[in-house]
Scaffold this motif. Structure first.
Motif, mmCIF file in Angstrom:
data_model
loop_
_atom_site.group_PDB
_atom_site.id
_atom_site.type_symbol
_atom_site.label_atom_id
_atom_site.label_comp_id
_atom_site.label_asym_id
_atom_site.label_seq_id
_atom_site.Cartn_x
_atom_site.Cartn_y
_atom_site.Cartn_z
ATOM 1 N N ARG A 31 0.833 -1.210 0.000
ATOM 2 C CA ARG A 31 0.000 0.000 0.000
ATOM 3 C C ARG A 31 0.863 1.254 0.000
ATOM 4 N N ARG A 32 1.939 1.240 0.815
ATOM 5 C CA ARG A 32 2.817 2.407 0.876
ATOM 6 C C ARG A 32 3.517 2.619 -0.464
ATOM 7 N N LEU A 33 3.889 1.529 -1.106
ATOM 8 C CA LEU A 33 4.526 1.625 -2.413
ATOM 9 C C LEU A 33 3.567 2.202 -3.452
ATOM 10 N N ALA A 34 2.330 1.749 -3.422
ATOM 11 C CA ALA A 34 1.337 2.269 -4.367
ATOM 12 C C ALA A 34 1.156 3.772 -4.175
ATOM 13 N N ASP A 35 1.137 4.209 -2.916
ATOM 14 C CA ASP A 35 1.020 5.646 -2.642
ATOM 15 C C ASP A 35 2.237 6.400 -3.171
ATOM 16 N N GLU A 36 3.402 5.845 -2.970
ATOM 17 C CA GLU A 36 4.639 6.489 -3.417
ATOM 18 C C GLU A 36 4.655 6.640 -4.932
ATOM 19 N N LEU A 37 4.136 5.622 -5.624
ATOM 20 C CA LEU A 37 4.128 5.631 -7.081
ATOM 21 C C LEU A 37 2.872 6.270 -7.662
ATOM 22 N N ARG A 38 1.941 6.609 -6.776
ATOM 23 C CA ARG A 38 0.680 7.231 -7.183
ATOM 24 C C ARG A 38 -0.091 6.352 -8.165
ATOM 25 N N ILE A 39 -0.205 5.100 -7.785
ATOM 26 C CA ILE A 39 -1.008 4.166 -8.558
ATOM 27 C C ILE A 39 -1.926 3.411 -7.605
ATOM 28 N N GLN A 40 -2.880 2.719 -8.137
ATOM 29 C CA GLN A 40 -3.757 1.899 -7.324
ATOM 30 C C GLN A 40 -3.016 0.643 -6.870
ATOM 31 N N ALA A 41 -3.263 0.225 -5.649
ATOM 32 C CA ALA A 41 -2.566 -0.944 -5.109
ATOM 33 C C ALA A 41 -2.700 -2.183 -5.987
ATOM 34 N N PRO A 42 -3.897 -2.485 -6.535
ATOM 35 C CA PRO A 42 -3.987 -3.679 -7.392
ATOM 36 C C PRO A 42 -3.069 -3.612 -8.612
ATOM 37 N N SER A 43 -2.810 -2.403 -9.113
ATOM 38 C CA SER A 43 -1.940 -2.270 -10.282
ATOM 39 C C SER A 43 -0.503 -2.659 -9.961
ATOM 40 N N LEU A 44 -0.133 -2.513 -8.699
ATOM 41 C CA LEU A 44 1.232 -2.831 -8.295
ATOM 42 C C LEU A 44 1.545 -4.314 -8.500
ATOM 43 N N TYR A 45 0.535 -5.149 -8.337
ATOM 44 C CA TYR A 45 0.755 -6.591 -8.442
ATOM 45 C C TYR A 45 1.010 -7.057 -9.869
ATOM 46 N N LYS A 46 0.846 -6.175 -10.830
ATOM 47 C CA LYS A 46 1.214 -6.512 -12.200
ATOM 48 C C LYS A 46 2.742 -6.550 -12.365
ATOM 49 N N HIS A 47 3.445 -5.879 -11.446
ATOM 50 C CA HIS A 47 4.891 -5.719 -11.584
ATOM 51 C C HIS A 47 5.676 -6.425 -10.491
#
Length: 204
Positions: A31-47
């Motif tokens: 969640r913190r990473l998604a905030d840092e990257l300004r993306i939605q948390a589910p999108s983070l799991y693509k990478h």
């Protein structure tokens, strides 16, 4: 993996490193990473699949960088440990993640751990026991320094110099005509340091 995904994954690891160094390992969450990257948390799991994968990637990065620093500073033991100490103090959280925690070896690229250890192993002439002892001492001193555990007036440079001198016996040049012996050690067994001549070390 497509280049775009590789680059995006690198961005995620870069963000994780920034959070790690600013806020510590507990702050590196999806969640913190998604905030840092300004993306939605589910999108983070693509990478990236999990926090465990992130930690493994950060350990990989730490070993690669430290190994490169040590490879460029391997003229002698004093230069090598000074580079080790300096890198650890400049990158404390990344250092701690790679040296204070178990390595996630299945996630590391082949050879990265060995490459990081190679400069010290070279200086000790392939004596892995001596190399591990020196590394353990260096890590202990760094860990205490990072924790501000020494007294405020402690002369840490003197402590490091004493440690280097204590292990110098393992890092002397290899004698000519004796290619089979390990550096600083006779062929048949461990070296025996000369007795200390100071009164505090002599027995009655």
């Amino acid at each position: 993996m497509p280049e775009a995904l590789v680059n995006r994954r690198a961005e995620v690891i870069n963000a994780a490193e920034r959070i790690l160094e600013r806020e510590g390992p507990d702050a590196v969450t999806m969640r913190r990473l998604a905030d840092e990257l300004r993306i939605q948390a589910p999108s983070l799991y693509k990478h990236i699949a999990s926090k465990t994968e992130i930690e493994g990637a950060l350990q990989q990065r730490a070993l690669e960088r430290l190994g490169a620093v040590l490879a460029g500073a391997s003229a002698d033991l004093a230069t090598l440990v000074a580079a080790y100490r300096r890198w650890a103090l400049e990158h404390p959280r990344l250092y701690e993640l790679s040296a204070r925690h178990s390595l996630d070896r299945p996630r590391l690229e082949s050879g990265v751990e060995a490459a990081a250890a190679a400069p010290l192993l070279s200086i000790t002439g392939g004596n892995i026991a001596a190399a591990r002892a020196i590394w353990g001492l260096a890590h202990g001193l760094v860990d205490l320094e990072l924790a501000n555990r020494f007294p405020p007036n402690a002369d840490l440079d003197a402590a490091w110099a004493h440690a280097i001198n204590a292990f110098a016996i393992y890092c002397t040049p290899k004698p000519e005509g004796n290619p089979t012996s390990r550096v600083g050690l006779p062929p048949a067994g461990p070296a025996t340091p000369s007795p200390c001549a100071r009164s505090c070390c002599r027995t009655a």
